[in-house]
Design a protein around this motif. Structure first.
Motif, PDB file in Angstrom:
ATOM      1  N   UNK A   1       0.746  -1.236   0.102  1.00  0.00           N
ATOM      2  CA  UNK A   1       0.067  -0.195   0.076  1.00  0.00           C
ATOM      3  C   UNK A   1       0.797   1.105  -0.003  1.00  0.00           C
ATOM      4  N   UNK A   2       1.938   1.135   0.636  1.00  0.00           N
ATOM      5  CA  UNK A   2       2.907   2.445   0.640  1.00  0.00           C
ATOM      6  C   UNK A   2       3.495   2.611  -0.760  1.00  0.00           C
ATOM      7  N   UNK A   3       3.492   1.679  -1.605  1.00  0.00           N
ATOM      8  CA  UNK A   3       3.929   1.949  -2.880  1.00  0.00           C
ATOM      9  C   UNK A   3       2.856   2.067  -4.008  1.00  0.00           C
ATOM     10  N   UNK A   4       1.583   2.242  -3.590  1.00  0.00           N
ATOM     11  CA  UNK A   4       0.689   2.303  -4.428  1.00  0.00           C
ATOM     12  C   UNK A   4       0.897   3.581  -5.477  1.00  0.00           C
ATOM     13  N   UNK A   5       0.947   3.217  -6.868  1.00  0.00           N
ATOM     14  CA  UNK A   5       1.618   4.011  -7.849  1.00  0.00           C
ATOM     15  C   UNK A   5       1.134   5.423  -7.866  1.00  0.00           C
TER      16      UNK A   5
END
Length: 277
Positions: A112-116
């Motif tokens: 989730x921290x890396x959701x584009x």
């Protein structure tokens, strides 16, 4: 002694006190950062988090399997929050809010921290002079890992096929420290290497593999191991922040807590709303 039932009774009683909104069993202490944010957005209050508990053998245990041992005893005041891992995509039954189980709907909360889209917005705000488009990079990366991930879902859970394709072999195709030259043109060089790695690794497997809902080329990156994706994004971001006073991990990456804007986080929020209703 039935340690699980004994502990469950204790946690259920603790949850009935006025001190807590609920008692929540997590996989580990580091998960509290993510889950508390999500819970507070649904029902603000004080939650008692459990990071481990005793197994049937009476030893301290943590992780998803330990959380799931409490399934028969969960309530709306004592429930579990777990990473989906590949269970969701493999169709494991019963992991639903009606059974007082909340899950990430991505491999883990780190995804989730890396959701584009949100990640790229945070990056542009922190380092506006950067011409690297993280959203475009992750979309291309997602298309590359989509088919290998389908193989992993199909082959990785069966002991008879696990040696053909498994998490270790999958991860080996994704270098986590691309060079600065690899990042030219939104990481075109790096992406080409990853694609070549997967093509070679999968060459001996059948050309066709079953599709799985809700996995798509667009969301596949959210379903690879979260800590692998996190490490890759952190390395790239740290290079983009070189020569600035921005610490990518704390100033950009770890500020990625959202409650809406894409399907996976909205599904998670919907489950918490059901449990805490």
């Amino acid at each position: 002694m039935d340690w699980i039932r004994k502990q469950a009774r204790l946690y259920q009683n603790l949850a009935q006190t006025m001190r807590y909104q609920a008692v929540v069993h997590l996989e580990d202490k580091e998960d509290e950062y993510f889950w508390d944010y999500q819970l507070q957005s649904v029902k603000p209050g004080r939650y008692r988090y459990l990071y481990y508990s005793k197994s049937d053998k009476g030893t301290d245990s943590r992780g998803c399997e330990q959380c799931l041992r409490f399934r028969p005893y969960l309530t709306d005041r004592f429930f579990i929050c777990i990473d989906s891992d590949l269970r969701l995509l493999r169709g494991e039954q019963g992991l639903v809010a009606a059974n007082h189980i909340a899950q990430t709907y991505t491999y883990s909360w780190e995804n989730h921290l890396c959701e584009a889209a949100h990640l790229n917005e945070r990056k542009d705000k922190a380092i506006p002079d950067s011409d690297f488009d993280l959203q475009a990079f992750l979309h291309s990366f997602s298309k590359i890992v989509y088919k290998p991930l389908l193989y992993l879902i199909q082959y990785g859970a069966d002991s008879s096929t696990n040696q053909l394709w498994n998490v270790s072999k999958f991860n080996a195709c994704i270098p986590l420290q691309p060079s600065r030259s690899d990042l030219v043109d939104n990481g075109a060089g790096y992406l080409a290497k990853v694609k070549e790695n997967f093509n070679k690794a999968l060459a001996t497997l059948p050309s066709e593999v079953k599709t799985v809902e809700p996995l798509t080329e667009e969301n596949a990156y959210l379903h690879i191991q979260g800590h692998q994706l996190y490490k890759l994004v952190m390395h790239i971001g740290s290079m983009l922040c070189g020569g600035t006073d921005i610490a990518f991990k704390t100033d950009v990456l770890n500020k990625g807590l959202h409650t809406n804007g894409y399907e996976e986080i909205e599904s998670l929020q919907s489950d918490l709303q059901y449990i805490l209703k």
